[in-house]
Structures are given as C-alpha cells and as structure tokens.
Write a protein that holds these residues in place. Structure first.
Motif, PDB file in Angstrom:
ATOM      1  N   LYS B  44       0.820  -1.291  -0.001  1.00 19.68           N
ATOM      2  CA  LYS B  44       0.000   0.014  -0.045  1.00 19.68           C
ATOM      3  C   LYS B  44       0.872   1.293  -0.027  1.00 19.68           C
ATOM      4  CE  LYS B  44      -1.837  -1.146   3.831  1.00 19.68           C
ATOM      5  NZ  LYS B  44      -1.287  -2.263   4.104  1.00 19.68           N
ATOM      6  N   SER B  45       1.782   1.292   1.080  1.00 21.61           N
ATOM      7  CA  SER B  45       2.635   2.547   0.986  1.00 21.61           C
ATOM      8  C   SER B  45       3.442   2.701  -0.346  1.00 21.61           C
ATOM      9  CB  SER B  45       3.579   2.266   2.100  1.00 21.61           C
ATOM     10  OG  SER B  45       3.069   2.564   3.235  1.00 21.61           O
ATOM     11  N   THR B  46       4.045   1.592  -1.023  1.00 26.20           N
ATOM     12  CA  THR B  46       4.551   1.597  -2.300  1.00 26.20           C
ATOM     13  C   THR B  46       3.690   2.270  -3.323  1.00 26.20           C
ATOM     14  OG1 THR B  46       5.767  -0.320  -1.241  1.00 26.20           O
ATOM     15  CG2 THR B  46       6.111   0.372  -3.755  1.00 26.20           C
ATOM     16  N   TYR B  86       1.571  11.760   4.507  1.00 26.47           N
ATOM     17  CA  TYR B  86       2.478  10.431   5.051  1.00 26.47           C
ATOM     18  C   TYR B  86       2.101  10.210   6.475  1.00 26.47           C
ATOM     19  CZ  TYR B  86       5.231  11.031   0.795  1.00 26.47           C
ATOM     20  OH  TYR B  86       5.546  10.979  -0.502  1.00 26.47           O
ATOM     21  N   GLN B  87       2.529   8.954   6.712  1.00 29.40           N
ATOM     22  CA  GLN B  87       2.284   8.571   8.293  1.00 29.40           C
ATOM     23  C   GLN B  87       2.975   9.406   9.181  1.00 29.40           C
ATOM     24  OE1 GLN B  87       3.223   4.582   6.762  1.00 29.40           O
ATOM     25  NE2 GLN B  87       1.778   3.768   8.432  1.00 29.40           N
ATOM     26  N   ASP B  88       4.285  10.003   8.589  1.00 31.08           N
ATOM     27  CA  ASP B  88       4.921  10.687   9.625  1.00 31.08           C
ATOM     28  C   ASP B  88       4.844  12.033   9.449  1.00 31.08           C
ATOM     29  OD1 ASP B  88       6.280  10.984   7.390  1.00 31.08           O
ATOM     30  OD2 ASP B  88       7.870  10.413   7.858  1.00 31.08           O
ATOM     31  N   MET B 166      -4.089   9.834   1.895  1.00 27.27           N
ATOM     32  CA  MET B 166      -3.795   9.597   3.286  1.00 27.27           C
ATOM     33  C   MET B 166      -3.335   8.322   3.905  1.00 27.27           C
ATOM     34  SD  MET B 166      -6.507  11.759   5.330  1.00 27.27           S
ATOM     35  CE  MET B 166      -7.111  13.258   4.627  1.00 27.27           C
ATOM     36  N   ASP B 167      -1.944   8.265   4.251  1.00 27.03           N
ATOM     37  CA  ASP B 167      -1.649   6.895   4.677  1.00 27.03           C
ATOM     38  C   ASP B 167      -2.016   6.514   6.112  1.00 27.03           C
ATOM     39  OD1 ASP B 167      -0.477   4.353   4.765  1.00 27.03           O
ATOM     40  OD2 ASP B 167       1.625   4.959   3.911  1.00 27.03           O
ATOM     41  N   GLU B 168      -2.718   5.789   6.607  1.00 26.45           N
ATOM     42  CA  GLU B 168      -3.126   5.490   7.904  1.00 26.45           C
ATOM     43  C   GLU B 168      -3.221   6.498   8.701  1.00 26.45           C
ATOM     44  OE1 GLU B 168      -1.323   2.206   9.503  1.00 26.45           O
ATOM     45  OE2 GLU B 168      -0.235   1.413   7.809  1.00 26.45           O
ATOM     46  N   PRO B 169      -4.181   7.330   8.440  1.00 27.38           N
ATOM     47  CA  PRO B 169      -4.341   8.735   9.253  1.00 27.38           C
ATOM     48  C   PRO B 169      -4.735   8.585  10.239  1.00 27.38           C
ATOM     49  CG  PRO B 169      -5.962   8.535   7.446  1.00 27.38           C
ATOM     50  CD  PRO B 169      -5.057   7.280   7.195  1.00 27.38           C
ATOM     51  N   SER B 401       7.632  -3.093   6.189  1.00 28.75           N
ATOM     52  CA  SER B 401       6.254  -2.246   6.235  1.00 28.75           C
ATOM     53  C   SER B 401       5.884  -2.037   7.639  1.00 28.75           C
ATOM     54  CB  SER B 401       5.387  -3.038   5.446  1.00 28.75           C
ATOM     55  OG  SER B 401       4.844  -3.993   6.180  1.00 28.75           O
ATOM     56  N   GLY B 402       4.978  -0.987   7.867  1.00 31.44           N
ATOM     57  CA  GLY B 402       4.837  -0.553   9.172  1.00 31.44           C
ATOM     58  C   GLY B 402       4.414  -2.016  10.139  1.00 31.44           C
ATOM     59  N   GLY B 403       3.542  -2.401   9.435  1.00 33.21           N
ATOM     60  CA  GLY B 403       2.981  -3.552  10.360  1.00 33.21           C
ATOM     61  C   GLY B 403       4.035  -4.630  10.780  1.00 33.21           C
TER      62      GLY B 403
END
Ligand SMILES: Nc1ncnc2c1ncn2[C@@H]1O[C@H](COP(=O)(O)OP(=O)(O)OP(=O)(O)O)[C@@H](O)[C@H]1O
Ligand SMILES: [Mg+2]
Lengths: 325, 500
Positions: B44-46, B86-88, B166-169, B401-403
């Motif tokens: 997803k982030s990619t 971004y997530q950050d 929005m990535d995991e907002p 990846s984040g998870g």
C-alpha cells in the motif's frame, strides 16, 4: 514572554552574568583596551563560526575548516610572494575561492555518497593538511617577508584612543568585516530559500526531499560557504598576526564548534541563529581570554573548552527534547 | 481513455529482489473517497509513493487525466494535484506552522527569497480554508499528533489538490479526533477533491469510503463500491482465507485459587490514577479500556518502573516488588510494549535481529560472549512465529512495512521470558490477518506459558475477543470489572460513551 523563551535572550543573560562576574574578579576587564582586544579576538573565530553555524543547522558537522583556512592562507601568501604581488582584494578573493573549492569536495562526498559529514570532513581535513605540509612547505613566513599590503589593511582601526602614557590602542576595522559577514549570513538564513532549505534539511531530510528542495544545491551551498568563509578568515588572520604559519589553527575546530553550540545551535540540526552564534563566540573568547589573564595553563584551557562543548550540547539536547514533548 | 483522475496500469516495483508491487492496477475517480485495503507489506505505501512520484515504477504506466506520465517526479505529481499526507506527516518540526504551510508555495514558485509577511498570509488562508484553529507561530514539534495532522492536511489543500492521499491517518488518533478528521475529509470531498485512504480499521473504511480496492501481495484482488463489501469479505480478499474469531476463555484451575502473577494493591500515581487494585492470575488476559487520559497508560508506565513515585503495592507471584526503574521491572519479569512503538521502540537502521534481541543480550551473554547460535535460533523462531515478511533477519527494520515493524517490537518482548506482559495497543496499524496471528500468539503465551497479560486497547472488539475480563477505567479509577463472556462490543462501547 516570547522574548524570554528565545535562546538568544538566555545566552545574552548568561553572557552578561559572566561579564559581571569576570569584571568583579578582574576590574581591568572593563577597560576599553581590553574590550577592544576581546572584540578583535572575535573576528576570525566569528567568521568561521558563521560557516559552522550553517553546517550545524543543516544537520551536518564540519571539522575541516581550520585545515581549509590554513591551506588557503598559506597557498595565497606563497603565491603572492612568488608573483611579487602586493594587494588585498585579489588575495582575499583567491583565498575565499580556494576555501570554496575545498568545501565543494566536502559537499560532493556528503551528497553523492551520503557519507557522514564528520567522517568526510575528518578525511578532507587530514588530506589538506598533509598535502600542504608535504608539498607546499613547512616553513613559517614571518613579518619580514609577509606582504605589506595585507598587514596594513588588517591594521586599520575604526577608532583609536591615546592613553595618558601616549601609547595608542584602537578597535580594529576587521570587526566591521565580521559584522558585515554576520549580517549577510543572517539575511541568507532568514530571508532566502536556500537558507530556509538548510533549516529544512536539518529538521527532517526525508521531508525536505519530499517537499522538492534541491538538496544537492543546498548541500553544496552549505559546505562551499563554510569553506569559503574559512579561506577568507584564514588569510585575514595572517594579516592580523603578521605571520603565515602552515601549522596554524590546530584544534580550532573545537573552539568554533563550542562557540556555535554555546550560541544555541543544535548539534542535531535544524536550530541556530546568527545572533546566538555571535553571543556564543563572544562568550567563548571572553572565557578563554580570562583564563589567559588568570594565567591558567593552556592544557587546562582545553579542559574548559571541552567542558563548555559538553555542557552546551547537553543543555541544547535537553531543550530540544522538552520542546518535542 | 478512462474516466479516472489518476490510474495505475500494471505497475511493478522491485526492491533489491523483493517484489513489492506486481502488476498493480488502481483507478481513482475525481472527487471520490477511495479506500486501499491490504495486509502489512502488501504494498500500500509503495503504491502511494509511486502515485506521488517518490518511487519510479520498474514497469507499467501511470495516467493522469488519461495521459501517461513517464518518469513522473514528486514535483510533477504535485503540479498535477496529487498530495500525500505521510504516516509521519513529513513536516518540519523545527519550523513554525506558518512556514511549514507556505513552504510548498514558495518552492512551487521557485522563489529565491523568503517573504515572511506573505508566508503568514498564505498560512492564514490555508488554515481558514480548513476551518480550524491553529497557532501559526507555534513550532510544529510542540503540537500534538492531531495538530500536526491538521497542518499536513491544510498544507495538502493549498496547492489546488485534486487528490489527497492519506496513509493510515487514524492510527495515532483518539476516537474524537477521528470524528473530526472524517468531518474534514467529507468537507474536502464536497469541494470535488478525491481522497485515497489507507487504514487497517475495517469499520473506518466502510464508514468513510465510497469505493474500495483490496491489494494482496502487490496485486489488486478486488475493487468495487463500498456497499458491496463487508468486513468478512474484505478480510477474505486481503488474506485469501477466512479468519475465525473465537472468544478467549479462561477457567481457573481446580482447587484453591492460584497466586496471582501480578497483583496491585491501592496503587496510586498522584494526579493520574488512584487506589487501583487488581489481580491477574496465570493464564488470564485482562483487558483495560478507557478514554485517552483515563490513566490507563499511567498505570502501565508505573508497572514498568517508569513512575518511581507511585504509592501502593505491586506483587509478582505473591512477592512484593518495588519498581523504580525499567530494569527493575524487566528483572521482575514484566514486559511492556508501548503505545508509540515506531518512535519509542525501534532502532530503525538496525537489523531485525538486533532489534529483536535488544533486551535479551544480557541473558544471552551469560558467559561474557554472546551465544551466537542461540541468538540466531531465537531470532529465526520469532521471525517464523510472528510471520514477519522478510527474506532474512539481517534486513534493517527500516525496510519493513509498518505492520511488520510492529511485530518486531512485540517479538522483542516475547523473547525476554516475561511473566507479566503489558500491551498498550498491541495491534495498532496491523492488518486483520496479522492481527489474528498476534492475538493467537498472545493467547498461546497466556494459556500454555502461564503469562499474565494486561491488554490496553481502544479497539473494543479486540478486547472482547481476547480477554477473559475487561476493566473499564475513568478519571484514574477502575469503574467496572466485566467478565468478557457477558459483554459484547456494543455494551462496552456504550458504557465508554457515558464517560465524559
Ligand atoms: N525502501 C525499501 N527497501 C526494501 N524493501 C522495501 C522498501 N519499501 C518497502 N519494501 C518492501 O516492499 C513490500 C511492501 O511494503 P509497503 O510498505 O508498501 O507495505 P504496506 O502495504 O504499506 O504495509 P503496512 O500496512 O505494514 O504499512 C514489503 O515487503 C516491504 O518490506
Ligand atoms: Mg504502510
């Protein structure tokens, strides 16, 4: 309230306190000739500190500028002697450009190979010093051979006072050059995009890249300016002390970095100001000067400077953590 | 031609031999709210980084308004109205809100000089457009997460955005903040701007989106209007199988009640929590919920030796312990997985192995040298048990990846041989499939290794499914202690809503 929270205000407060303290121990401190000589000692460290400030803001560090300064200085003077040239503007320009070229090498390695600035600048520093002593020469150029134009230029005073015993002392005009460069750096940092890009890079390199900053330009700019300022300061220094010593400036990086950190710049990048740096430089020079007056051994002076670096860094780290919380 | 604003066709992206995306396709229509669902590491982030020009695809094409965009750069993507949050957040913490907001405008105009008055004016307009309150002169680092997010959204809206990604907002937001965010999202949509939303929370996806694309192993596996999906279906597409959820049952062993693994007696942290008493017996998983600020995290921190000034008693296996430092807590057999793992728990550039063993080295180094064989074995076992998607444990955590990063932290604590496990939001940002695996792992630790588990979570369903008891906390006190058999997600949620 906002004024109180600014680090410059805090530094200025500490500086005043230290001045009062030193003045109490040694009343001669407040005499005009001492103050003038203090300001004179600010010039070279101060000019170099402007470059180091820029590097620190961008999240880097530079320990190569003393080597660049000495190389630019010695090469320029050697060149002047070889050509029989006696002037001021062209040599200063040449030294500045040499410093800039050295800085570009730093920039190249930091940008292209994403190397840690400390390692890059340690390496270039050792190489430049080595080449200088190995190829160009190891002999000092004394007052009898130094180009007279440089010495005369560096001797210019802004004001001069005649004492009762008819000796005179003055405030060197080099202070104006320092102030001018500091003002220029302030304007660059605050009012140009390249200056802001240094803050952005120091704040978050990844975010800076995503935002579309041209980081190549920024990094080259930063290291070139730091090198150029060092080269300029190097030649000016030789004019002020009437001597070109190819082994000069050893250990100066510690003093200058100490001064910049003392001035509130963060060693982790992203924070720092010209005003703070000037205060930091003044504080460092004053402390060292007082140690000399109090006849403290040079080895112990080293200890004090080391302590200042650590204390100032710890303090700024603590400040940054608290801000982030 | 397609009717999409932006379209990905057969995009391929390979990282050093790892295929992150393989023939991935995606269409975002103008003005729609679109959700991208997928397991951790599914790509997803990619996808997002490809759409925003940060990564160049190794194959396939990107179309904007039907025109192909070969070699699209971030600047080009932005120029075409693609904005990413971004997530950050990608903000500059050391700069003010105003400068952060105006930065892109200045860069877009290729300015050389910085005009501060104009910067403020731009920022003021951006904040007004979003209709929120923000102190323009505040340093961004000093804002809470929700505040930073608002700055990021305000910034994204400024540049005539046509798509906001929005990535995991919602990961780091409280329920209230999520509601505010959703209101803003709908508001943005009303202006004809499309939104691509990545989340691991099914409920949120179903609530906010109009269309859903599900991605698995770097490929699109399903796509359609949200009405055609439910949680089970999304899960099935994501994982390729159904996930069964059985509640956790704990029955006390026959005979006299066992000594509690963890017992606290009138625990008080001045100003945070008061007079808390609780016993967790071996094998129990106790859930703890409450609103943010209810004192639940303070309790956890006290149990982990991070609040030395607590009052009251803590007993481990019946023996009183005094926990003044984290080391004392670890020595007492307590493990704590913090809420904010990404910033607190991981050494991102270091390898998975190092991160996993970070708290175990002392144990491994009994005889002065590290037992490499055992270290290797422990890491391999954990990589397998936690199903971390990586070819080798030597890979830097940064590249996961984040998870998957989250599983590494969890693994680290599981390796310490703790007797008491405190989990604060154990599956935040973890996809359903992995969530089930992590839950299974936690249950197994309780059931077969006799651990006492205290699970703090905002996800009520997670508590109801995995705990044999749920304690509700409010304003620093325990309000209720409910046997999970008696409660459903609704009753707990309703109960929590009465707390204000
Ligand atoms: N910079 C990188 N270098 C190497 N591999 C990477 C890099 N970025 C991502 N990957 C790999 O690509 C795959 C997809 O990662 P991605 O971050 O897109 O997943 P994701 O769907 O966003 O997962 P999550 O839900 O956990 O955030 C993963 O296997 C990951 O390890
Ligand atoms: Mg991701």
């Amino acid at each position: 309230m906002a004024l109180l929270r600014r680090s410059e205000t805090v530094i200025a407060g500490i500086l005043l306190l230290a001045m009062v303290l030193i003045g109490t121990i040694n009343p001669a401190f407040w005499q005009l000739d001492n103050l003038f000589s203090l300001m004179r000692s600010n010039v070279i460290i101060g000019i170099m500190a402007m470059g180091v400030l820029l590097v620190l803001i961008s999240g880097g560090i530079d320990v190569s500028f003393p080597a660049f300064a000495v190389a630019a200085m010695y090469l320029t003077i050697k060149g002047m002697l070889a050509l029989g040239y006696n002037g001021v503007v062209l040599p200063l320009l040449a030294a500045t450009l040499m410093g800039l070229a050295f800085g570009a090498v730093n920039g190249f390695f930091v940008y292209k190979f994403r190397m840690i600035p400390l390692i890059v600048t340690l390496g270039t520093s050792a190489m430049v010093r080595g080449f200088l002593l190995g190829i160009v020469g190891t002999s000092m150029i004394n007052i009898n051979k130094m180009p007279t134009a440089l010495i005369d230029f560096a001797r210019t005073d802004v004001v001069s006072v005649t004492k009762a015993d008819s000796t005179t002392y003055g405030l060197t005009a080099m202070v104006l050059i320092y102030l001018g460069l500091a003002l220029a750096m302030h304007l660059v940092l605050r009012y140009t995009m390249i200056g802001r890009s240094a803050y952005a890079l120091g704040g978050d390199p990844e975010a800076a890249r995503r935002a579309g900053f041209d980081l190549r330009k920024t990094i080259f700019f930063i290291y070139c300016v730091a090198g150029a300022l060092a080269g300029f300061a190097g030649l000016l220094h030789s004019g002020m002390i009437w001597l070109a010593n190819p082994r000069d400036f050893v250990g100066l990086e510690l003093d200058v970095i100490a001064a910049v950190v003392l001035g509130g710049a963060s060693i982790f990048g992203g924070r720092g100001s010209v005003l703070g740096t000037m205060l930091g430089v003044f504080m460092l020079v004053m402390v060292k000067n007082s140690l000399i007056i109090m006849r403290v051994d040079t080895t112990w002076q080293l200890v004090v400077v080391g302590l200042i670096v650590i204390a100032a860094t710890a303090l700024s780290a603590w400040r940054d953590r608290r801000r982030a919380a | 031609m397609s009717d999409g604003f932006i379209e990905l066709r057969n995009i391929r992206k390979v990282f050093a031999g790892v295929v992150a995306l393989d023939a991935m396709s995606l269409v975002i229509k103008p003005g729609e709210i679109h959700c991208l669902a997928g397991e951790n590491g599914s790509g997803k982030s990619t996808v997002i980084k490809i759409m925003s020009g940060v990564y160049q695809p190794d194959g396939g094409e990107i179309l904007i308004d039907g025109r192909t965009m070969p070699g699209m750069s971030p600047i080009e993507a932005i120029a075409h109205g693609v904005q990413v949050i971004y997530q950050d957040f990608s903000l500059f913490g050391n700069l003010t809100v105003a400068e952060n907001l105006a930065m892109n405008v200045h860069l877009g105009e290729k300015r050389r000089l910085m005009n501060w008055r104009r910067t403020r004016a731009i920022a003021r307009e951006a904040v007004d457009r979003l209709g929120v309150e923000l102190d323009l002169d505040a340093e961004v680092a000093s804002l809470p997460t929700a505040g930073k997010q608002l700055v990021a959204i305000a910034r994204a809206l400024m540049s005539d955005a046509r798509l906001i990604i929005m990535d995991e907002p919602t990961t780091a937001l409280t329920r209230k903040e999520v509601e505010t965010l959703f209101r803003i999202v709908r508001d943005i949509q009303a202006r004809g701007i499309a939104i691509l939303f990545v989340s691991h929370k099914m409920r949120e996806m179903l609530e906010i989106s109009e269309r859903i694309t599900v991605i698995r192993n770097g490929r699109k596996v399903a796509e359609g209007p949200t009405g055609g999906f439910d949680e089970a279906l999304i899960t099935r597409h994501m994982t390729g199988s159904d996930i069964l959820n059985e509640p956790y049952v704990w029955t006390p062993p026959p005979g006299p009640p066992p000594v509690p693994r963890l017992e606290i007696r009138s625990l008080t942290v001045p100003g945070k929590c008061e007079d808390l008493s609780l016993a967790i017996r071996p094998g129990e998983i106790v859930g703890l919920s409450g609103l943010l600020g209810s004192g639940r995290t303070d309790l956890a921190l006290a149990l982990f030796g991070m609040v030395p000034r607590y009052q009251g008693e803590i007993l481990i296996d019946g023996a009183p312990v005094r926990l003044r430092t984290t080391q004392e807590a670890i020595d007492a057999g307590i493990a704590y997985v913090p809420e904010d793992r990404l910033s607190e728990g991981l050494f991102l550039p270091q390898s998975i192995k190092r991160n996993m063993l970070a708290t175990s080295y002392e144990r491994l180094a009994r005889r002065l040298v590290i037992d490499r064989g055992q270290a290797e074995e422990m890491t391999q076992g954990m990589v397998r048990a936690m199903q971390i998607a990586t070819p080798t444990a030597e890979k830097p955590v940064m590249q996961l990846s984040g998870g998957n990063q989250q599983r590494v932290v969890l693994a680290r604590w599981l390796l310490t041989d703790a007797r008491v496990l405190i989990l604060n939001g154990p599956t935040v940002g973890v996809d359903v499939g992995s969530k089930a695996e992590i839950h299974a792992k936690i249950r197994e630790l309780a059931q077969h290794h006799g651990l006492a588990v205290l699970m703090i979570s905002d996800d009520v369903l997670e508590l109801v499914q995995n705990c044999n008891r749920i304690v509700l906390m409010h304003r620093g006190r325990f309000i209720e202690d409910l046997p999970a058999a008696d409660v459903t997600e609704e009753t707990v949620s309703d109960r929590l809503k009465t707390f204000t």
